[in-house]
Motif scaffolding. Structure first.
Motif, mmCIF file in Angstrom:
data_model
loop_
_atom_site.group_PDB
_atom_site.id
_atom_site.type_symbol
_atom_site.label_atom_id
_atom_site.label_comp_id
_atom_site.label_asym_id
_atom_site.label_seq_id
_atom_site.Cartn_x
_atom_site.Cartn_y
_atom_site.Cartn_z
ATOM 1 N N ALA A 1 34.270 36.072 46.711
ATOM 2 C CA ALA A 1 34.993 35.116 45.869
ATOM 3 C C ALA A 1 35.602 35.832 44.665
ATOM 4 C CB ALA A 1 34.048 34.006 45.409
ATOM 5 N N SER A 2 34.881 36.762 44.087
ATOM 6 C CA SER A 2 35.412 37.523 42.950
ATOM 7 C C SER A 2 36.614 38.366 43.381
ATOM 8 C CB SER A 2 34.333 38.435 42.371
ATOM 9 O OG SER A 2 33.262 37.680 41.895
ATOM 10 N N LEU A 3 36.519 38.970 44.554
ATOM 11 C CA LEU A 3 37.627 39.758 45.074
ATOM 12 C C LEU A 3 38.855 38.880 45.319
ATOM 13 C CD1 LEU A 3 38.487 42.565 46.062
ATOM 14 C CD2 LEU A 3 37.639 41.922 48.326
ATOM 15 N N ALA A 4 38.639 37.697 45.874
ATOM 16 C CA ALA A 4 39.758 36.782 46.124
ATOM 17 C C ALA A 4 40.407 36.352 44.807
ATOM 18 C CB ALA A 4 39.254 35.557 46.890
ATOM 19 N N LEU A 5 39.610 36.098 43.788
ATOM 20 C CA LEU A 5 40.181 35.718 42.493
ATOM 21 C C LEU A 5 40.973 36.865 41.878
ATOM 22 C CD1 LEU A 5 37.299 33.623 40.900
ATOM 23 C CD2 LEU A 5 39.524 32.812 41.707
ATOM 24 N N ILE B 1 42.588 39.258 43.538
ATOM 25 C CA ILE B 1 43.845 39.358 44.293
ATOM 26 C C ILE B 1 44.790 38.238 43.888
ATOM 27 C CG2 ILE B 1 44.835 39.142 46.603
ATOM 28 C CD1 ILE B 1 42.322 40.616 47.644
ATOM 29 N N LEU B 2 44.245 37.029 43.735
ATOM 30 C CA LEU B 2 45.070 35.884 43.330
ATOM 31 C C LEU B 2 45.678 36.126 41.944
ATOM 32 C CD1 LEU B 2 45.986 32.969 43.961
ATOM 33 C CD2 LEU B 2 43.931 32.205 42.768
ATOM 34 N N GLY B 3 44.915 36.690 41.034
ATOM 35 C CA GLY B 3 45.441 36.984 39.706
ATOM 36 C C GLY B 3 46.557 38.010 39.755
ATOM 37 N N GLY B 4 46.387 39.045 40.586
ATOM 38 C CA GLY B 4 47.441 40.053 40.727
ATOM 39 C C GLY B 4 48.706 39.471 41.315
ATOM 40 N N VAL B 5 48.583 38.658 42.357
ATOM 41 C CA VAL B 5 49.749 38.028 42.982
ATOM 42 C C VAL B 5 50.439 37.102 41.980
ATOM 43 C CG1 VAL B 5 50.451 36.396 44.771
ATOM 44 C CG2 VAL B 5 48.891 38.256 45.331
ATOM 45 N N ALA B 6 49.647 36.340 41.233
ATOM 46 C CA ALA B 6 50.244 35.427 40.244
ATOM 47 C C ALA B 6 51.009 36.215 39.189
ATOM 48 C CB ALA B 6 49.152 34.577 39.605
ATOM 49 N N ALA B 7 50.477 37.350 38.778
ATOM 50 C CA ALA B 7 51.177 38.169 37.778
ATOM 51 C C ALA B 7 52.507 38.684 38.335
ATOM 52 C CB ALA B 7 50.285 39.332 37.344
ATOM 53 N N ILE B 8 52.513 39.145 39.591
ATOM 54 C CA ILE B 8 53.761 39.640 40.205
ATOM 55 C C ILE B 8 54.784 38.519 40.310
ATOM 56 C CG2 ILE B 8 54.726 40.511 42.364
ATOM 57 C CD1 ILE B 8 52.100 42.126 42.692
#
Length: 105
Positions: free
Chosen positions: A76-80, A82-89
């Motif tokens: 779950a931490s890894l998914a969050l 990745i989600l944060g990185g995608v949102a930043a891009i």
């Protein structure tokens, strides 16, 4: 002298009567203490049930559940992350597109 002797005899008589009163009071106190000691209930014996200790199988089951939960939290931490990185891009791309639109390109 006889007057002083009479006063001394009266004082002795008074002291004797006071000591009798004191002795009666002490006897009453002792009797009250004895009565109170007889009225105190005996301490109750322990009546609750003790729990059984956990067996080795239960401890293994608990440790496996904790390990599986830990792996789940890690994913779950890894998914969050990745989600944060995608949102930043996405935010950076949209900001660049907004600038281009404002400049008229």
């Amino acid at each position: 002298m006889s007057d002083a002797l009479e006063k001394a005899e009266a004082a002795v008589a008074k002291a004797e009567s006071n000591s009798d009163v004191l002795a009666v009071a002490m006897a009453a106190l002792e009797l009250a203490k004895a009565a109170q000691a007889q009225q105190q209930p005996a301490p109750a014996s322990c009546q609750h049930q003790t729990k059984q200790r956990r067996s080795a199988a239960e401890w293994i089951g608990i440790s496996c559940a904790v390990c599986v939960g830990g792996v789940g939290v890690a994913f779950a931490s890894l998914a969050l992350a990745i989600l944060g990185g995608v949102a930043a891009i996405v935010v950076l791309v949209l900001r660049d597109m907004w600038r281009d639109m404002r400049k008229g390109r």
